[in-house]
Each structure stands twice: as structure tokens, then as C-alpha cells.
Design a protein around this motif. Structure first.
Motif, short mmCIF file in Angstrom:
data_model
loop_
_atom_site.label_atom_id
_atom_site.label_comp_id
_atom_site.label_asym_id
_atom_site.label_seq_id
_atom_site.Cartn_x
_atom_site.Cartn_y
_atom_site.Cartn_z
N CYS A 1 33.45 41.28 27.14
CA CYS A 1 33.39 42.25 28.22
C CYS A 1 32.61 43.47 27.77
O CYS A 1 33.04 44.21 26.87
N THR A 2 31.47 43.71 28.38
CA THR A 2 30.64 44.86 28.01
C THR A 2 31.25 46.18 28.48
O THR A 2 31.00 47.23 27.88
N VAL A 3 32.06 46.15 29.54
CA VAL A 3 32.70 47.37 30.03
C VAL A 3 33.73 47.86 29.01
O VAL A 3 33.82 49.05 28.71
N CYS A 4 34.53 46.92 28.46
CA CYS A 4 35.51 47.28 27.44
C CYS A 4 34.83 47.85 26.20
O CYS A 4 35.32 48.80 25.59
N TRP B 1 38.19 32.74 29.43
CA TRP B 1 37.88 32.54 30.85
C TRP B 1 38.91 31.66 31.54
O TRP B 1 39.10 31.74 32.75
N GLN B 2 39.61 30.86 30.77
CA GLN B 2 40.55 29.89 31.34
C GLN B 2 41.94 30.47 31.55
O GLN B 2 42.49 30.38 32.64
N LYS C 1 40.18 45.24 33.84
CA LYS C 1 40.39 44.88 35.25
C LYS C 1 39.12 44.97 36.09
O LYS C 1 39.19 45.04 37.32
N THR C 2 37.95 44.97 35.46
CA THR C 2 36.71 44.94 36.21
C THR C 2 36.17 43.52 36.26
O THR C 2 36.54 42.68 35.43
N TYR C 3 35.31 43.24 37.26
CA TYR C 3 34.74 41.91 37.38
C TYR C 3 33.68 41.68 36.30
O TYR C 3 32.84 42.54 36.05
N VAL C 4 33.78 40.52 35.66
CA VAL C 4 32.87 40.15 34.60
C VAL C 4 32.20 38.83 34.96
O VAL C 4 32.85 37.91 35.47
N ALA D 1 28.03 34.77 45.76
CA ALA D 1 28.43 35.03 44.38
C ALA D 1 29.05 33.80 43.75
O ALA D 1 28.81 33.49 42.57
N THR D 2 29.81 33.05 44.52
CA THR D 2 30.42 31.82 44.01
C THR D 2 29.35 30.79 43.66
O THR D 2 29.48 30.06 42.67
#
Length: 273
Positions: free
Chosen positions: A142-145, A157-158, A127-130, A114-115
């Protein structure tokens, strides 16, 4: 003949799915008068291994940040390493991994892959991975939000705060304290010497890989070139050129023709193809 330790791995001699060979372990050979040959299995590349030696080698690769398992044994003619890549499925079977080892291997393989191929961070809103699709833009949506809250949510992102200011931007958002900590480390790191490289006694101690931007340090042993643990590209720690380019006018153990590259003021973005 040595006595088998209680937790030492052994192949099942009745396992017809493996090809057993009567020759020394190519990953951890012992002198003829030490140990016993026991059962050696042949990997897809033709080299012989034991469960213990295969487990140890592949675990060491994971510890170095490498999730692709390549054979380190000498190839034909003993001129260079075999380098054949083994699948995880082959390693799991011939290393006789325990359930605990499988969990360790699979979690690290997933994390390292993944990295390499994706960029993930935790959204401060849900708090989900984006995943960040554009590595040159700090403004991430964020599409989840959006799905949960029915409204657009952008974050930095920073600094991982809700986005402030104009976008897109690659340096910072307008939140107080939004700085690139990796870049600050590169700008302010101490100098170091490379004892085995002639003429290199004041080189920045931390570098960003010129290919992918991964932060790396030199362990001060051997030559001036290092292999990035993230993208696996070899480059010169002193002049920051890729090794083939550096070696056109220099060598592994002498100072670069262009001298020591100054502290980096930007971090390269990995242009994956």
C-alpha cells in the motif's frame, strides 16, 4: 390516443439538437392501433427511440452487469441485432435522464468499468482503495500507508490481513484461515441439470469464467452456453470451452463431446491485452 401519465417522459418538440422521426419505436414497437406515435428521436445508429424505452433498455443492461450500451434493434435485413454502441452522453440526452437516474447510471458505470479494468480492495491499514497491479500475486504493497506511516505495509489480497510469510505467492499467505472463498465454492458446489440440453443432468452449478475468472451460474433455461457478465465472452457452461471451440464438435442443445468438465480447482486469471 392514450393519456400521458404525469411522470412519463416526453421530448421537447422545440429541441433542435434532436432528430425527430415519424415512425414506431424500434426498442418497444406497438401495434398500429395501440398508443400514440408521439415524438420519436433517432439514435446515431439510425433507430428510433422514446425516452422511456431507451431508459428501460439501458437500465436493464446495467442490471445485467453491462455498462456498454448497445442497440438491440434489428439491423438491415432483419437478420441480426444492430449492435451499435451508444455513448453514455448520447444515452443521457436521448433518454432524458433525471438527476436521480444520472446518479444511478454514473455510479454503476464507474463501478462496472473499474471491475473490468482494475482490481480494487480496501487496505486494512489505512482503509483506502488500493489497486492490485499483478493479479497473480496476493502480496500487495500500500503506497498510501508508506506515505502516511513512513514504513512499508504489505497486506494479503485474499484474507485482507497484514502479510505473513514469503512472497510473491498466488495461493495464500501464512495467516490462519487465509483461503480463497470463491475457490471453495467452486470445489464444493452442488450439481445441477440443464433441462433443455440433452444429456446434461449432473453439471457443477457454479463455474468460473475460463477467460476472466468471474463466478457465474446458469439459469437452467435455453442452451448450455452463457455470456460472462464481466468480460462478455461466451463459453460453454458444461465443458468450459469458449463457444466457437465447443461448437466444432457439438451443438447448443446436446451434450459436449468431451463431457462435463469437473469442478474447477483453480480460478483463471484475466490476461487483459
Amino acid at each position: 390516443m392514450t393519456t400521458q401519465q404525469p411522470n412519463e417522459k416526453r421530448y421537447d418538440p422545440k429541441d433542435t439538437t434532436l432528430k425527430f422521426v415519424n415512425r414506431p419505436d424500434d426498442l418497444d414497437p406497438l401495434p398500429p392501433d395501440e398508443g400514440d406515435l408521439g415524438l420519436r428521436a433517432e439514435m446515431s445508429c439510425g433507430h428510433a427511440v422514446t425516452p422511456e424505452s431507451l431508459t428501460g433498455w439501458c437500465r436493464s443492461l446495467l442490471d445485467q452487469g453491462r455498462y456498454k450500451f448497445k442497440c438491440p434493434a434489428l439491423g438491415k435485413g432483419n437478420s441480426k441485432n444492430c449492435g451499435a454502441e451508444w455513448s453514455y452522453q448520447e444515452v443521457r440526452r436521448l433518454a432524458v435522464l433525471t438527476p436521480e437516474e444520472m446518479q444511478h447510471f454514473e455510479e454503476n458505470i464507474a463501478r462496472l468499468a473499474a471491475t473490468e479494468y482494475c482490481e480494487f480492495k480496501t487496505c486494512p491499514g489505512c482503509k483506502t482503495y488500493v489497486e492490485r497491479e499483478d493479479p497473480s500475486n496476493l502480496n500487495v504493497q500500500c503506497t498510501v500507508c508508506i506515505a502516511d506511516k513512513k514504513k512499508v505495509f504489505n497486506f494479503c489480497w485474499q484474507c485482507l490481513n497484514e502479510w505473513k510469510g514469503k512472497a510473491p505467492r498466488s495461493d495464500r499467505c501464512d495467516n490462519d484461515g487465509c483461503v480463497n472463498l470463491d475457490l471453495e465454492v467452486l470445489k464444493n458446489c452442488k450439481t445441477t441439470d440443464l433441462p433443455q440440453v440433452d444429456g446434461v443432468d449432473a453439471c457443477p452449478s457454479i463455474r468460473a469464467c475460463p477467460t476472466c475468472g468471474q463466478r457465474v451460474e446458469h439459469d437452467k433455461t435455453g442452451c448450455k452456453n452463457i455470456i460472462c457478465p464481466r468480460c462478455q465472452v461466451e463459453f460453454c457452461f458444461v465443458c468450459l470451452k469458449l463457444t466457437p471451440e465447443c461448437l466444432k464438435t457439438s451443438s447448443y442443445f446436446i451434450a459436449c463431446s468431451d463431457g462435463v468438465a469437473p469442478r474447477q480447482t483453480s480460478i483463471p486469471v484475466w490476461q487483459r491485452k
